[in-house]
Design a protein around this motif. Structure first.
Motif, PDB file in Angstrom:
ATOM      1  N   THR A  50     -15.682  11.550 -46.628  1.00 38.12           N
ATOM      2  CA  THR A  50     -16.935  11.112 -46.007  1.00 38.12           C
ATOM      3  C   THR A  50     -18.100  11.520 -46.886  1.00 38.12           C
ATOM      4  O   THR A  50     -18.022  12.521 -47.625  1.00 38.12           O
ATOM      5  N   LYS A  67     -21.391   4.996 -44.609  1.00 37.23           N
ATOM      6  CA  LYS A  67     -20.344   5.272 -43.634  1.00 37.23           C
ATOM      7  C   LYS A  67     -18.974   5.335 -44.313  1.00 37.23           C
ATOM      8  O   LYS A  67     -18.695   4.593 -45.235  1.00 37.23           O
ATOM      9  N   SER A  68     -18.135   6.212 -43.807  1.00 35.37           N
ATOM     10  CA  SER A  68     -16.771   6.302 -44.309  1.00 35.37           C
ATOM     11  C   SER A  68     -15.945   5.132 -43.802  1.00 35.37           C
ATOM     12  O   SER A  68     -16.048   4.742 -42.636  1.00 35.37           O
ATOM     13  N   GLU A  69     -15.141   4.555 -44.673  1.00 39.65           N
ATOM     14  CA  GLU A  69     -14.260   3.460 -44.294  1.00 39.65           C
ATOM     15  C   GLU A  69     -12.873   3.960 -43.886  1.00 39.65           C
ATOM     16  O   GLU A  69     -11.965   3.165 -43.667  1.00 39.65           O
ATOM     17  N   TRP A  70     -12.724   5.281 -43.789  1.00 40.57           N
ATOM     18  CA  TRP A  70     -11.428   5.861 -43.419  1.00 40.57           C
ATOM     19  C   TRP A  70     -11.392   6.199 -41.933  1.00 40.57           C
ATOM     20  O   TRP A  70     -12.404   6.557 -41.338  1.00 40.57           O
ATOM     21  N   SER A 260     -15.062   7.721 -50.149  1.00 40.27           N
ATOM     22  CA  SER A 260     -15.222   7.347 -48.744  1.00 40.27           C
ATOM     23  C   SER A 260     -15.246   5.836 -48.543  1.00 40.27           C
ATOM     24  O   SER A 260     -14.984   5.355 -47.437  1.00 40.27           O
ATOM     25  N   ASP A 261     -15.555   5.066 -49.613  1.00 49.74           N
ATOM     26  CA  ASP A 261     -15.541   3.609 -49.494  1.00 49.74           C
ATOM     27  C   ASP A 261     -14.250   3.007 -50.053  1.00 49.74           C
ATOM     28  O   ASP A 261     -14.234   1.866 -50.519  1.00 49.74           O
ATOM     29  N   ARG A 262     -13.186   3.783 -50.023  1.00 49.03           N
ATOM     30  CA  ARG A 262     -11.840   3.319 -50.379  1.00 49.03           C
ATOM     31  C   ARG A 262     -11.762   2.828 -51.827  1.00 49.03           C
ATOM     32  O   ARG A 262     -11.343   1.706 -52.102  1.00 49.03           O
ATOM     33  N   THR A 277      -6.359   0.095 -50.604  1.00 49.49           N
ATOM     34  CA  THR A 277      -6.180   0.100 -49.146  1.00 49.49           C
ATOM     35  C   THR A 277      -4.941   0.869 -48.728  1.00 49.49           C
ATOM     36  O   THR A 277      -4.757   1.133 -47.540  1.00 49.49           O
TER      37      THR A 277
END
Length: 680
Positions: A50, A67-70, A260-262, A277
């Motif tokens: 994050t 924002k975190s994508e996890w 955090s953005d993969r 992903t």
């Protein structure tokens, strides 16, 4: 029974690594049988799960509002897939990982359902006692980042009280340098285990260290009262600071970063990154896009920009303890007394209040003060202590300096002699062990017992059995040193035998049979080598000696038919480290360095000082050259190396030691066993 073994194998390129996820112990094997191995997964994942953070540091490059994508599930799926592929550790960062919703649940699931060692870096503000109690059973290590506006002292005290393995991260900047020594002393007093110094990677010139700042930082590291190491971003700077391994920083190969953005990146400072992903995406990028992951960061301060790759390591076994990297080495003392009673008495004075890795307890300080022995603020209790017969053995794994000079001084004052010493060693240490019996007909039965009860193989030599025994902290050992020694004593008593043992560094070319068959390595004359902090102290000490004395820079070498332990005690009292040598041939080793200029050409300048009987070999590094001279006249060679250091304007680290410590130890053990058998 735990669902996963705490020891995990991990293939490196041409080597095999065994990793213990609870203690952080690493065992690396390089040899003919490992050359075919190739990496199948990154060893470590740095997971910036994050960007959210409860602080707003001016030097931080992250977008706190992104924002975190996890989710807990998606992060678990990727990490569990990487664990199955062979990844050993995950270290969470951010942002502030404790600000990630569901972080505690993710840590618990990873601990219970995967073999990963789990760590995180935090500013500590969100880590309450209750939250730490929930997380602690699942963690390997916690690292606390030290800033001006977080209450890091309270967090450090909390972690110390809880018994959690932890350390601190400090950004080394010009502004922080003047206060860094005091901060390290405060951390030491609070019970901090270690500190990692981070290098600024970025475009803010005010945060970058100048050459004079780096020189000052080297001094601070040398004087640090607690274990202090460098981040890999320092690369080949601060050349006088010891490293565990040299060469490339390992970003994108040994470790990778998930954002955090993969995205998959070599490190958090690298731009761009590869979209991912799943674990399969991470492995595909790691395997197939080395061109991207091996590139240096575009930011100033990246160690990779222009840095040469390190040379392949020589064959052997290396052991260190540390999660995600370590720049330290072993600290070892082996001392011998005239009688077993003296050795036992020495250790018995220390065993009460012994807690490994801590600062000296008050009772130790009082004992040493009564003996007139000063104690340095940086001294630490040895990790391992044991005595057997006339021998006492102290060992601390992975530290930057001499952890117990006061205990070395006490050894000499109690009429012992130090026969083996390591300060920042990287060898393989085991117990050279000898069992002896009066009736050789009973050797077979004893041999069978040892095969069943003791880790290590034994070979016969006259009425004795000799072997090398592992212990916790040595390859293959499963028990602590004192436990192994107690077991050896019990086996000897139960089988009507006598036993002697001595901690020794085991060479690559073991050849135990040949070393046992060799004649005793005694020189006829004893040698005392002392390394002082300065040439001035060495000169004062040397003036009071009689006999064959060599004074060369900070070194003093005395060669005599006999001398008492008082000379060693006086040397230790004056800040030296005294070692007794009994071998006929001696190694004098000089490590010469010239930063940024490649290996120095020392050997041609050395040859005029040598005789045909001297055997010389050299090993080049990136900016250094190690020269070893095997000689019968160490005083002459010692003076030559120290003189060349001044003449060539190079920095050198010079050491003196036996040409075959294992053979020497085996010979002493044979004598100990035979003497004990004669007394019975």
């Amino acid at each position: 029974m735990q669902p996963h073994s705490d020891w995990r194998p991990h293939a490196l390129d041409g080597a095999l690594l065994w990793f213990h996820r609870i203690t952080g112990t690493n065992l690396r094997v390089d040899g003919p049988r490992t050359r075919h191995l190739r990496r199948r997964a990154p060893r470590l994942v740095l997971f910036g799960i994050t960007n959210a953070c409860n602080l707003a540091c001016t030097f931080c490059s992250r977008e706190r509002e992104a924002k975190s994508e996890w989710t807990v599930d998606s992060a678990f799926d990727v990490l569990s897939g990487l664990a199955r592929a062979g990844t050993l550790e995950v270290s969470f960062g951010g942002g502030e990982p404790l600000a990630f919703r569901g972080f505690d649940e993710l840590v618990r699931r990873l601990s219970n359902e995967t073999p990963l060692a789990i760590h995180f870096t935090t500013n500590g503000m969100l880590l309450s006692d209750e939250r730490l109690a929930r997380l602690a059973p699942h963690l390997g290590e916690v690292r606390v980042s030290l800033y001006d506006d977080n209450d890091w002292e309270a967090c450090v005290e909390r972690l110390a009280r809880a018994g959690q393995t932890f350390g601190v991260n400090i950004l080394a900047t010009p502004e922080r340098l003047p206060t860094l020594p005091a901060q390290l002393r405060t951390l030491h007093a609070l019970g901090c285990r270690d500190a990692a110094l981070l290098r600024h990677v970025g475009d803010d010139a005010k945060l970058r260290l100048s050459p004079s700042d780096e020189a000052r930082l080297t001094e601070v590291l040398a004087d640090s009262p607690l274990r202090t190491r460098l981040s890999v971003c320092f690369g080949d700077t601060l050349t006088e600071v010891p490293r565990l391994f040299g060469g490339d920083c390992g970003a994108g190969l040994d470790f990778v970063t998930l954002t955090s953005d993969r995205r998959l990146k070599a490190c958090s400072f690298q731009g761009g990154g590869l979209p991912i992903t799943s674990a399969e995406d991470v492995l595909a990028g790691w395997n197939g896009r080395r061109d991207v992951l091996s590139a240096p960061s575009p930011l100033a301060g990246c160690a990779r920009a222009g840095a040469p790759l390190g040379e392949a390591l020589s064959d052997g076994v290396r052991v260190w303890r540390g999660f995600s990297g370590n720049n330290s080495g072993d600290c070892v003392l082996v001392g011998r007394f005239e009688t077993a009673e003296e050795a036992t008495a020495y250790l018995d004075t220390l065993l009460p209040d012994w807690k490994s890795g801590r600062a000296y307890p008050e009772r130790w300080k009082e004992l040493l003060a009564a003996e007139g022995i000063p104690v340095g603020a940086e001294e630490r209790v040895p990790d391992l202590m044991a005595s057997l017969g006339r021998v006492v053995m102290l060992h601390t794994e992975m530290t930057l300096d001499d952890d117990f000079p006061a205990l070395r001084t006490l050894l000499w004052k109690r009429k012992g002699r130090m026969v083996h010493s390591e300060i920042h060693g990287h060898g393989k240490f085991e117990l050279a062990t000898a069992f002896g019996v009066r009736d050789t007909a009973t050797l077979g039965a004893l041999e069978r017992v040892l095969e069943e009860e003791v880790h290590g193989s034994f070979i016969r030599h006259a009425n004795q059995l000799h072997g090398l025994v592992g212990y916790w902290g040595a390859p293959g050992g499963k028990e602590s040193l004192d436990t192994v020694v107690a077991r050896l004593k019990t086996l000897a008593q139960e089988n009507g035998a006598v036993v002697a043992a001595e901690l020794v560094e085991v060479p690559k070319d073991l050849r135990l049979e040949q070393r046992l068959a060799s004649r005793g390595p005694h020189a006829g004359r004893l040698r005392l080598w002392v390394l002082f902090q300065s040439a001035e102290v060495a000169s004062r000490y040397g003036k009071d000696l009689s006999g064959d004395v060599t004074v060369a820079g900070p070194h003093v070498l005395l060669e005599e038919d006999h001398f008492g332990p008082r000379l060693g005690y006086l040397a230790q009292r004056q800040g030296g480290t005294a070692l007794m040598l009994t071998s006929q041939r001696v190694i004098v080793r000089g490590s010469f360095s010239q930063p940024k200029r490649g290996p120095p050409d020392v050997v041609p300048h050395l040859r005029p000082y040598l005789t045909p009987d001297d055997r010389v070999d050299s090993t080049p590094g990136n900016d250094s050259l190690s020269v070893r001279v095997n000689t019968l006249e160490p005083g002459r060679v010692l003076k030559a190396l120290v003189e060349l250091e001044a003449v060539l304007g190079l920095h050198a680290w010079v050491q003196v030691y036996s040409d075959d410590p294992l053979a020497e130890a085996l010979h002493r053990l044979r004598e100990d066993v035979n003497e004990e058998l004669r007394r019975r």
